[in-house]
Scaffold this active site. Structure first.
Site, PDB file in Angstrom:
ATOM      1  N   LEU A  15      -8.677  23.534   0.536  1.00  0.00           N
ATOM      2  CA  LEU A  15      -8.223  24.279  -0.642  1.00  0.00           C
ATOM      3  C   LEU A  15      -6.933  25.050  -0.373  1.00  0.00           C
ATOM      4  O   LEU A  15      -6.425  25.742  -1.254  1.00  0.00           O
ATOM      5  CB  LEU A  15      -9.317  25.265  -1.087  1.00  0.00           C
ATOM      6  CG  LEU A  15     -10.614  24.649  -1.614  1.00  0.00           C
ATOM      7  CD1 LEU A  15     -11.679  25.731  -1.784  1.00  0.00           C
ATOM      8  CD2 LEU A  15     -10.385  23.921  -2.922  1.00  0.00           C
ATOM      9  N   SER A  16      -6.401  24.923   0.839  1.00  0.00           N
ATOM     10  CA  SER A  16      -5.238  25.723   1.224  1.00  0.00           C
ATOM     11  C   SER A  16      -4.026  25.535   0.312  1.00  0.00           C
ATOM     12  O   SER A  16      -3.368  26.530  -0.054  1.00  0.00           O
ATOM     13  CB  SER A  16      -4.850  25.426   2.679  1.00  0.00           C
ATOM     14  OG  SER A  16      -5.835  25.913   3.561  1.00  0.00           O
ATOM     15  N   THR A  62      -6.465  23.738  10.973  1.00  0.00           N
ATOM     16  CA  THR A  62      -7.919  23.826  10.902  1.00  0.00           C
ATOM     17  C   THR A  62      -8.526  22.885  11.934  1.00  0.00           C
ATOM     18  O   THR A  62      -7.818  22.296  12.752  1.00  0.00           O
ATOM     19  CB  THR A  62      -8.404  23.549   9.466  1.00  0.00           C
ATOM     20  OG1 THR A  62      -9.801  23.828   9.389  1.00  0.00           O
ATOM     21  CG2 THR A  62      -8.128  22.124   9.034  1.00  0.00           C
ATOM     22  N   LYS A  66      -7.339  23.758  16.544  1.00  0.00           N
ATOM     23  CA  LYS A  66      -6.939  25.147  16.781  1.00  0.00           C
ATOM     24  C   LYS A  66      -6.628  25.421  18.259  1.00  0.00           C
ATOM     25  O   LYS A  66      -5.753  26.234  18.564  1.00  0.00           O
ATOM     26  CB  LYS A  66      -8.010  26.111  16.264  1.00  0.00           C
ATOM     27  CG  LYS A  66      -8.145  26.086  14.745  1.00  0.00           C
ATOM     28  CD  LYS A  66      -9.157  27.115  14.262  1.00  0.00           C
ATOM     29  CE  LYS A  66      -9.307  27.060  12.746  1.00  0.00           C
ATOM     30  NZ  LYS A  66     -10.247  28.087  12.252  1.00  0.00           N
ATOM     31  N   ALA A 128     -21.388  30.669  19.115  1.00  0.00           N
ATOM     32  CA  ALA A 128     -20.439  31.021  20.176  1.00  0.00           C
ATOM     33  C   ALA A 128     -19.321  29.991  20.249  1.00  0.00           C
ATOM     34  O   ALA A 128     -18.761  29.745  21.318  1.00  0.00           O
ATOM     35  CB  ALA A 128     -21.170  31.119  21.513  1.00  0.00           C
ATOM     36  N   THR A 153     -27.431  28.144  23.154  1.00  0.00           N
ATOM     37  CA  THR A 153     -27.223  28.065  24.602  1.00  0.00           C
ATOM     38  C   THR A 153     -26.743  29.420  25.098  1.00  0.00           C
ATOM     39  O   THR A 153     -25.615  29.826  24.822  1.00  0.00           O
ATOM     40  CB  THR A 153     -26.184  26.983  24.949  1.00  0.00           C
ATOM     41  OG1 THR A 153     -26.586  25.742  24.375  1.00  0.00           O
ATOM     42  CG2 THR A 153     -26.044  26.829  26.454  1.00  0.00           C
ATOM     43  N   GLY A 239     -18.533  32.421   2.761  1.00  0.00           N
ATOM     44  CA  GLY A 239     -17.244  32.539   3.433  1.00  0.00           C
ATOM     45  C   GLY A 239     -16.023  32.263   2.585  1.00  0.00           C
ATOM     46  O   GLY A 239     -14.912  32.182   3.132  1.00  0.00           O
TER      47      GLY A 239
END
Length: 275
Positions: A15-16, A62, A66, A128, A153, A239
């Site tokens: 959607l950027s 994205t 990254k 994580a 983990t 989000g």
């Protein structure tokens, strides 16, 4: 005309371009913003080629690029250093490509926009991976009482805490997460994309919880959000606001102008509802 793009694989869903065009209209900027599908082993070459073009100011990055963006850029941004990930590249006047990570700023700003106090709060961050690493520094900077990583983990969570936590992060196994008594629970995993839960919620876990936040966004509240509501959590958020706020931070880096985000979020909700 200032030129921008977003790189990813896949990228069709992004959607950027819509977000940044709305920002540009607000701020009286004339821009072009395209989606670029880069080969999984060809991001650096594709990004370098794009950034070398005339009038290109920068680009967003994205998944899964990254880390590649982090390695190709000059990085002074603490959030990017902590995350070892960059989601915003910019052609600096000095001739270098600078790297930033605006994900954490996006999260914090979205929380604050929704009247969520962060100072002196106990935060449970699930996951994580790169998404978690990107928000650690800004959350700590917001003055939280504690930040605890819970991950499937444990060794992975301990590694992230050691590398990105400045000695200020606790680690817990998912099965022991209730011991944190969190005020805010944030899911940074992709579990909700598959309609699964990142961990089993319980009345004991959410006993003092004021907010459950899922970095994933969908047409309807995610399963994680629904489960939290069923257990009596007063507020849940997805989000989408984080997506818009991280984009606003990138736009500000590129142009020096800070766009308003509220109307953009409302418009995106309408767009997503029709998809």
């Amino acid at each position: 005309m200032k030129k921008f793009a977003v790189f990813g694989n896949p990228i069709v869903q992004s959607l950027s371009p819509t977000i940044h065009q709305m920002f540009a209209e607000q701020c009286n900027e004339v821009i072009s913003y395209e989606k670029i599908l880069a080969p999984e082993d060809g991001f650096v070459a594709a990004a370098a080629e794009f950034l070398a073009q005339a009038d290109v100011v920068g680009c967003n990055v994205t998944m899964p690029f990254k880390l590649d963006a982090y390695n190709m850029a000059k990085v002074d941004d603490q959030a990017a250093k902590d995350a070892k990930a960059v989601n915003t590249l910019m052609n600096h006047p000095c001739g270098e490509v600078m790297g930033f990570n605006t994900d954490g700023v996006g999260l914090v700003n979205d929380l604050l926009n929704n009247n969520t106090e962060l100072a002196d709060k106990r935060i449970l961050l699930i996951g994580a991976g790169g998404a978690a690493r990107g928000v650690i520094s800004p959350l700590l900077g917001a003055g939280v009482q504690s930040l605890t990583l819970a991950n499937r983990t444990l060794a992975r969570a301990e590694q992230v805490a050691a590398e990105a936590g400045q000695g200020k992060i606790d680690v817990v196994e998912l099965t022991n997460a209730a011991a944190v008594k969190p005020h805010i629970i944030i899911n940074s995993t992709a579990a909700s994309l598959n309609n699964t839960l990142p961990l089993e919620l319980s009345s004991n876990l959410v006993e003092e919880c004021e907010l459950v936040y899922d970095m994933v966004y969908k047409k309807q509240p995610t399963l994680f959000m629904q489960e939290a509501e069923a257990l009596g959590v007063a507020k849940t958020l997805d989000g989408l606001g984080m997506l818009v706020e991280q984009a606003a931070a990138a736009f500000s880096i590129w142009t020096g102008k800070r766009p308003e985000t509220k109307k953009v979020i409302v418009k995106l909700r309408e767009i997503i509802a029709k998809q």
